[in-house]
Scaffold this motif. Structure first.
Motif, PDB file in Angstrom:
ATOM      1  N   GLN A  35      -5.488  29.544  26.867  1.00 10.80           N
ATOM      2  CA  GLN A  35      -5.561  29.761  28.308  1.00 10.80           C
ATOM      3  C   GLN A  35      -4.626  28.822  29.059  1.00 10.80           C
ATOM      4  O   GLN A  35      -3.978  29.225  30.034  1.00 10.80           O
ATOM      5  N   ALA A  36      -4.534  27.586  28.603  1.00 13.48           N
ATOM      6  CA  ALA A  36      -3.628  26.624  29.234  1.00 13.48           C
ATOM      7  C   ALA A  36      -2.170  27.064  29.067  1.00 13.48           C
ATOM      8  O   ALA A  36      -1.370  26.949  30.004  1.00 13.48           O
ATOM      9  N   ASP A  37      -1.831  27.585  27.893  1.00 13.16           N
ATOM     10  CA  ASP A  37      -0.468  28.080  27.673  1.00 13.16           C
ATOM     11  C   ASP A  37      -0.130  29.213  28.637  1.00 13.16           C
ATOM     12  O   ASP A  37       0.973  29.273  29.179  1.00 13.16           O
ATOM     13  N   VAL A  38      -1.094  30.104  28.884  1.00 13.74           N
ATOM     14  CA  VAL A  38      -0.876  31.199  29.839  1.00 13.74           C
ATOM     15  C   VAL A  38      -0.632  30.630  31.227  1.00 13.74           C
ATOM     16  O   VAL A  38       0.281  31.063  31.934  1.00 13.74           O
ATOM     17  N   ARG A  39      -1.424  29.644  31.611  1.00 20.73           N
ATOM     18  CA  ARG A  39      -1.220  29.007  32.923  1.00 20.73           C
ATOM     19  C   ARG A  39       0.192  28.425  33.030  1.00 20.73           C
ATOM     20  O   ARG A  39       0.860  28.592  34.045  1.00 20.73           O
ATOM     21  N   LEU A  40       0.593  27.734  31.978  1.00 17.71           N
ATOM     22  CA  LEU A  40       1.915  27.087  32.003  1.00 17.71           C
ATOM     23  C   LEU A  40       3.039  28.118  32.028  1.00 17.71           C
ATOM     24  O   LEU A  40       4.053  27.928  32.704  1.00 17.71           O
ATOM     25  N   GLN A  41       2.870  29.202  31.305  1.00 22.50           N
ATOM     26  CA  GLN A  41       3.901  30.247  31.272  1.00 22.50           C
ATOM     27  C   GLN A  41       4.005  31.001  32.596  1.00 22.50           C
ATOM     28  O   GLN A  41       5.093  31.374  33.010  1.00 22.50           O
ATOM     29  N   THR A  42       2.872  31.228  33.247  1.00 23.37           N
ATOM     30  CA  THR A  42       2.867  31.994  34.494  1.00 23.37           C
ATOM     31  C   THR A  42       3.005  31.111  35.728  1.00 23.37           C
ATOM     32  O   THR A  42       3.313  31.606  36.815  1.00 23.37           O
ATOM     33  N   GLY A  43       2.734  29.809  35.565  1.00 17.88           N
ATOM     34  CA  GLY A  43       2.787  28.903  36.701  1.00 17.88           C
ATOM     35  C   GLY A  43       1.579  29.003  37.611  1.00 17.88           C
ATOM     36  O   GLY A  43       1.564  28.446  38.705  1.00 17.88           O
ATOM     37  N   VAL A  44       0.538  29.691  37.160  1.00 20.55           N
ATOM     38  CA  VAL A  44      -0.667  29.886  37.967  1.00 20.55           C
ATOM     39  C   VAL A  44      -1.716  28.828  37.602  1.00 20.55           C
ATOM     40  O   VAL A  44      -2.033  28.635  36.437  1.00 20.55           O
ATOM     41  N   LYS A  45      -2.229  28.167  38.624  1.00 18.30           N
ATOM     42  CA  LYS A  45      -3.279  27.144  38.466  1.00 18.30           C
ATOM     43  C   LYS A  45      -2.881  26.020  37.505  1.00 18.30           C
ATOM     44  O   LYS A  45      -3.704  25.512  36.764  1.00 18.30           O
TER      45      LYS A  45
END
Length: 120
Positions: A35-45
């Motif tokens: 989930q953290a990787d998704v945040r980092l990739q999308t720049g969201v939250k």
């Protein structure tokens, strides 16, 4: 993800000698890292804690993760809720890798007879 995997590998390598952890939450940690990787990739939250592994003392309530207060009496206790601090760290994207030993919950006989590890 790589930082979490490396952290878990180190825990499993070193902890059998030092007994710092009561519970290692491999599956939860890897899911939170994804989930953290998704945040980092999308720049969201994204926050300064996104993807950062952490551990808490074994007296902090962690939903669906064994929380024993380092006591054999509670060795199978699994809380139904998170402590506020766990929710806030999760909201920030931090990654819970497990729960560490913590000091005495009782003195005397109870500690000697029911603690997980006997330190001399």
């Amino acid at each position: 993800m790589e930082l979490t995997k490396a952290t878990l590998e180190n825990i499993h390598k070193i902890d059998p000698r030092i007994h710092a952890f009561v519970t290692v939450a491999d599956e939860l940690a890897l899911e939170q890292a994804r989930q953290a990787d998704v945040r980092l990739q999308t720049g969201v939250k994204v926050t300064p804690l996104t993807g950062v592994p952490f551990a808490v003392k074994d007296c902090i309530s962690t939903k669906a993760v064994r929380t024993t207060c380092s006591s054999k009496i509670l060795e199978n206790f699994i809380p139904q809720y998170n402590a506020t601090v766990i929710d806030r760290l999760a909201d920030a994207g931090a990654v819970l890798v497990g729960q560490t030993q913590h000091g005495r919950i009782w003195d005397g006989f109870i500690l000697r007879e029911f603690g997980f590890f006997q330190h001399t």
